[in-house]
Design an enzyme around this catalytic site. Structure first.
Site, PDB file in Angstrom:
ATOM      1  N   HIS A  35      31.742  23.353 -16.187  1.00  0.00           N
ATOM      2  CA  HIS A  35      31.926  22.483 -17.363  1.00  0.00           C
ATOM      3  C   HIS A  35      33.383  22.039 -17.473  1.00  0.00           C
ATOM      4  CE1 HIS A  35      27.916  22.672 -19.348  1.00  0.00           C
ATOM      5  NE2 HIS A  35      27.817  23.750 -18.590  1.00  0.00           N
ATOM      6  N   SER A  68       9.485  10.217   2.123  1.00  0.00           N
ATOM      7  CA  SER A  68       9.961  11.591   1.995  1.00  0.00           C
ATOM      8  C   SER A  68       8.777  12.538   2.100  1.00  0.00           C
ATOM      9  CB  SER A  68      10.652  11.795   0.647  1.00  0.00           C
ATOM     10  OG  SER A  68      10.823  13.185   0.409  1.00  0.00           O
ATOM     11  N   ALA A 134      17.482  23.689  -8.347  1.00  0.00           N
ATOM     12  CA  ALA A 134      17.968  25.074  -8.455  1.00  0.00           C
ATOM     13  C   ALA A 134      19.477  25.102  -8.653  1.00  0.00           C
ATOM     14  CB  ALA A 134      17.600  25.855  -7.197  1.00  0.00           C
ATOM     15  N   LEU A 136      21.543  23.531  -6.653  1.00  0.00           N
ATOM     16  CA  LEU A 136      22.185  23.462  -5.338  1.00  0.00           C
ATOM     17  C   LEU A 136      22.411  22.022  -4.896  1.00  0.00           C
ATOM     18  CD1 LEU A 136      20.299  26.353  -3.540  1.00  0.00           C
ATOM     19  CD2 LEU A 136      22.506  26.411  -4.671  1.00  0.00           C
ATOM     20  N   SER A 137      22.174  21.094  -5.805  1.00  0.00           N
ATOM     21  CA  SER A 137      22.425  19.668  -5.578  1.00  0.00           C
ATOM     22  C   SER A 137      21.657  19.080  -4.401  1.00  0.00           C
ATOM     23  CB  SER A 137      23.923  19.384  -5.431  1.00  0.00           C
ATOM     24  OG  SER A 137      24.139  18.049  -5.819  1.00  0.00           O
ATOM     25  N   SER A 138      20.345  19.182  -4.479  1.00  0.00           N
ATOM     26  CA  SER A 138      19.522  18.437  -3.525  1.00  0.00           C
ATOM     27  C   SER A 138      19.772  16.940  -3.685  1.00  0.00           C
ATOM     28  CB  SER A 138      18.040  18.752  -3.749  1.00  0.00           C
ATOM     29  OG  SER A 138      17.587  18.248  -4.982  1.00  0.00           O
ATOM     30  N   ASP A 183      29.469  17.060  -7.050  1.00  0.00           N
ATOM     31  CA  ASP A 183      28.430  17.381  -6.073  1.00  0.00           C
ATOM     32  C   ASP A 183      28.606  16.579  -4.787  1.00  0.00           C
ATOM     33  OD1 ASP A 183      27.521  18.876  -8.151  1.00  0.00           O
ATOM     34  OD2 ASP A 183      25.675  17.737  -8.469  1.00  0.00           O
ATOM     35  N   TYR A 235      23.738  20.758 -23.347  1.00  0.00           N
ATOM     36  CA  TYR A 235      24.790  20.122 -22.541  1.00  0.00           C
ATOM     37  C   TYR A 235      25.520  19.078 -23.368  1.00  0.00           C
ATOM     38  CZ  TYR A 235      26.776  17.454 -18.598  1.00  0.00           C
ATOM     39  OH  TYR A 235      27.614  16.809 -17.735  1.00  0.00           O
TER      40      TYR A 235
END
Ligand code: ADP
Ligand code: MG
Length: 393
Positions: A35, A68, A134, A136-138, A183, A235
């Site tokens: 943050h 995809s 999750a 993890l920045s897909s 990211d 947020y």
């Protein structure tokens, strides 16, 4: 089959041909600095071994088709359509399926960022082993893979930072997700055994060797698989508190305050706003301290900073949840060097820095502690700082 093979197989299934090449980009975890990005502060993420692959080939026309393994059917648009589709108006669903807006948005943003792109169509097939949602920045991984493929196929020669900005623009303006640049920078600038220090005000970046591999350390990701309904509102409330705190301090963002300003801040604002501000100010300092400690004393010395970061998010920023606290406490009690929740909070994942020889023991203890506490099973696996984008075939 690996995700690379999946991308190739999907490409062949959709087009009936072999791809000209396969490009990939990694997901990321944030080692410390939570943050702080939207407060123009500091972050220290690293790229992980999990990657998204884009198999691609130029076409003879001006159509872009993306497929995809996630999606039932490919999505196809003309290059001319991109400027009509994007930017997506705020609060409006993209006119294309959301997943495809990441890839098509990259094509759109890349053409705006770099002059001289040929109006040449392309087929792209995507597969990934980055867990989605999750923390993890897909999303950065799909953006980076597609940007790398198009950069080469269209002969654009854009550098990594430009491609990171293209990914962010796609995510903000094509998908409509208001995220920072962390990211994409972490994914695009990944290096083995190094984290990427990012100054979110100046966008200056620096590769910081972590020494994890040399010291026999792994990072255990403990994905709680919890996603609380109030994460969006929470947020927004945190961002507003930070803006309010900065305004009361008379500065454009909390980046411009340091720990010396905390006594003054305590006088100027209510208790809740002050604690939000204290998290951001002390977290920025912890990022700087982590960089210095890694360089001067090595990775086993950063444990206390990770633990202090978690306590600050739990007590001052109030974005942890019992599952995250349990993961952190269990890992620490079983010999982790340090541990903290990572990502936006209200669920998601925690990380622990653990000696290789203790990975099994700590992972087992966390896996067992969750059902004992009445929580759903977590998803536990290791990562280490890894390469940025590359061409794989
Ligand atoms: P995170 O980046 O934390 O994983 P996000 O919500 O930012 O979560 O991004 C996840 C979204 O990105 C997915 O819902 C999907 O729309 C898109 N995405 C990610 N990976 C793929 C993929 N391999 N194929 C298609 N879409 C993907
Ligand atoms: Mg994302």
């Amino acid at each position: 089959m690996s995700a690379l093979d999946d991308a190739r197989a999907l490409f062949t299934h959709v087009t009936g041909r072999d791809p000209e090449g396969i490009w990939s980009a990694p997901g990321r975890v944030n080692l410390i600095g939570e943050h702080t990005d939207y407060n123009e502060g500091f972050v220290l993420p690293f790229a992980i071994p999990h990657r998204t692959f884009a198999a691609a080939q130029l076409r003879d026309d001006d159509r872009i088709r993306v497929a995809s393994t996630f999606a039932e059917a490919p999505v196809e648009v003309g290059i001319d359509d991109l400027d009509r589709l994007f930017p997506t108006a705020t609060g409006v669903e993209p006119a294309v399926p959301e997943w495809s807006a990441y890839a098509l948005g990259v094509a759109w943003a890349l053409r705006l960022a770099v002059t001289g792109a040929p109006a040449r169509g392309v087929d792209i097939a995507i597969a990934s082993d980055v867990p989605v949602g999750a923390g993890l920045s897909s999303s950065a991984a799909i953006e980076g893979a597609v940007a790398s493929a198009l950069n080469e196929l269209w002969n654009l020669d854009a550098d990594a930072v430009t491609l990171a900005q293209v990914g962010r623009r796609a995510e903000n303006e094509a998908v409509g997700a208001p995220t920072g640049i962390m990211d994409q920078m972490a994914s695009m600038l990944g290096r083995p055994d190094a984290a990427t220090f990012i100054d979110c005000l100046t966008l200056e970046t620096r590769s910081v060797p972590t020494g994890f591999t040399a010291e026999g350390l792994e990072v255990l990701v403990m994905d709680t698989r919890v996603k609380h309904a109030h994460s969006t509102g929470g947020y927004r409330e945190r961002r507003e508190a930070c803006e309010r705190g900065a305004a009361l301090l008379g500065i454009p963002s909390l980046r411009h305050a340091g720990v010396d300003d905390l006594p003054r801040a305590a006088e100027l604002m209510d208790d809740v706003t002050f604690r939000r501000v204290r998290h951001v100010i002390t977290e920025n300092q912890r990022v700087l301290d982590t960089v210095r400690t890694l360089t001067e004393s090595g990775p086993r010395a950063i444990g206390d900073l990770l633990v202090a970061s978690h306590a600050s998010m739990r007590d001052d920023f109030e974005i942890s949840v019992p599952e995250l606290d349990l993961a952190v406490e269990t890992a620490l009690s079983q010999g982790a060097v340090g541990a903290r929740m990572t990502g936006g909070g209200f669920g998601g994942a925690a990380i622990a820095l653990v000696p290789q020889e203790d990975v099994g023991k700590i992972a087992d203890a966390v896996t067992k502690a969750f059902p004992d506490a009445g929580f759903a099973a977590p998803h536990v696996f290791t990562v280490h700082p890894s390469d940025g984008p590359r061409r794989d075939a």
